[in-house]
Design an enzyme around this catalytic site. Structure first.
Site, PDB file in Angstrom:
ATOM      1  N   PRO A   1      74.463  83.330  77.307  1.00 15.52           N
ATOM      2  CA  PRO A   1      74.613  82.414  76.176  1.00 15.52           C
ATOM      3  C   PRO A   1      73.340  81.603  75.980  1.00 15.52           C
ATOM      4  CG  PRO A   1      76.444  82.209  77.731  1.00 15.52           C
ATOM      5  CD  PRO A   1      75.399  83.035  78.408  1.00 15.52           C
ATOM      6  N   LYS A   2      73.050  81.250  74.737  1.00 20.69           N
ATOM      7  CA  LYS A   2      71.898  80.400  74.434  1.00 20.69           C
ATOM      8  C   LYS A   2      72.371  78.949  74.350  1.00 20.69           C
ATOM      9  CE  LYS A   2      67.935  79.835  71.388  1.00 20.69           C
ATOM     10  NZ  LYS A   2      68.080  78.374  71.335  1.00 20.69           N
ATOM     11  N   TRP A   3      71.946  78.156  75.326  1.00 25.22           N
ATOM     12  CA  TRP A   3      72.397  76.777  75.429  1.00 25.22           C
ATOM     13  C   TRP A   3      71.587  75.875  74.515  1.00 25.22           C
ATOM     14  CZ3 TRP A   3      76.713  75.679  78.159  1.00 25.22           C
ATOM     15  CH2 TRP A   3      77.193  76.708  78.993  1.00 25.22           C
TER      16      TRP A   3
END
Length: 356
Positions: free
Chosen positions: A28-30
């Site tokens: 996931p891209k935080w």
């Protein structure tokens, strides 16, 4: 501090791509502050993407590093703040404050967490030349059950799972996916990873512009607004990536729309709202940058591309799409925006939903 990888380190970066690439490790891209944490015993430093230390702003992470990380290590990741079970970038921004008393108060009121996704050094060993799949395995091992402050990001090599994450996790405030080739070595400041972000469009009202920094008769950025249910025009962001010829042409085109603030929906004689840009005032987040602008009658509509909203505004600078002379400005409301279904942070990383 004496480590095999010493601060400062510019984090490894990602280049945007239009679709999820096959054959990668997906995360996931935080949505937070990129940071590299250095720990050597009791010495802890939190670096940033621009290599400036963040250490003083997050005392709870310094203490967390001392109790949860290996005694000597360098970890790459993202500093995030969760509020109401979702990431809150506005709350994270407020953590950067010059007053030590406020830093201490916010560390208790809106505590940060660190999402780890790479391991650059462990003990006396520099790991940056190892393939990512080995660094990832070591990271998972050394941070197993780390504690409340430090968490390892989920990862998968299954592209169908990655596609599902891309669709679901946005509801918790995440903004896409990162794809890393499994054999990738760590390359500071190089765009050798890939990022896939959501792309949407919205028709927005142009309500002002900021002059270009060159001082020429040119537009630096256009200020955008959308109408709320009660008929107020709310500031939601800017667009500004124009060729210089376009900036000069826009300056000439917009002059007939220039008005005064007492005739403008963003009237600075009235108290500012949290959706209204500050006129002629600096911002502690922009190091004294002038945020004043030239007000325009809200009569032009532009279609823009954006990735996602945060706190009622575009999280990142929007991109110009096309002019919409056929669109009534009053029809440009928040109702046109897509709202992703809510998703619990704790279902992504257990223990990260403390803000619920």
């Amino acid at each position: 501090m004496h480590l095999p990888v010493m601060p400062p380190v510019s984090p490894m970066l990602a280049k945007p791509v239009g679709r999820i690439p096959p054959g990668a490790c997906y995360e996931p891209k935080w949505d937070g502050f990129r940071s590299v944490v250095f720990r050597d015993g009791n010495e802890v430093e939190l670096g940033s993407r621009n290599e400036r230390p963040l250490t003083r702003y997050f005392p709870e992470l310094v203490e967390g590093a001392r109790s949860e990380l290996p005694v000597r290590c360098v970890v790459d990741g993202e500093i995030v703040v969760a509020v109401g079970g979702a990431l809150d970038f506005d709350a994270l921004q407020q953590r950067i404050h010059p007053a030590a008393s406020r830093v201490e108060m916010l560390s208790e009121r809106t505590p940060a967490a660190f999402i780890a996704f790479d391991l650059l050094a462990l003990g006396d060993y520099d790991l940056t030349a190892l393939p990512f799949r080995r660094r990832r395995a070591l990271l998972v091992d050394v941070l197993a059950g780390a504690g409340w402050s430090f968490h390892v990001t989920p990862a998968t090599t299954d592209i169908d799972t990655a596609q599902r994450w891309f669709g679901e996790f946005e509801g918790a405030g995440l903004d896409g996916l990162i794809a890393k080739p499994p054999n990738l070595t760590y390359q500071p400041d190089k765009r050798v990873m890939f990022k896939v972000k959501h792309t949407r469009t919205a028709d927005c009202v142009v309500a002002g512009y900021r002059p270009h920094k060159s001082g020429d008769d040119a537009v630096g950025s256009l200020l955008l607004g959308l109408y709320t249910d009660d008929g107020a025009l709310a500031f939601i962001g800017v667009i500004g990536a124009f060729p210089m010829a376009t900036r000069r042409a826009l300056f000439s085109e917009l002059q007939p729309l220039v008005t005064t603030f007492d005739r403008h929906p963003w009237n600075w004689a009235e108290p500012a709202t949290d959706r209204t840009p500050r006129h002629a005032a600096g911002s502690r987040w922009s190091a004294g940058k002038d945020l004043s602008f030239v007000p325009l009658r809200p009569e032009r509509v532009v279609e823009v591309r954006y990735d996602h909203m945060a706190g009622g505004r575009f999280r990142h600078t929007a991109q110009f799409g096309r002019w919409r002379p056929d669109r009534d400005p009053r029809s440009c409301t928040f109702g046109q925006l897509e709202t992703p279904p809510a998703y619990r942070l704790g279902d992504i990383v257990p223990g990260l939903d403390y803000g619920m």
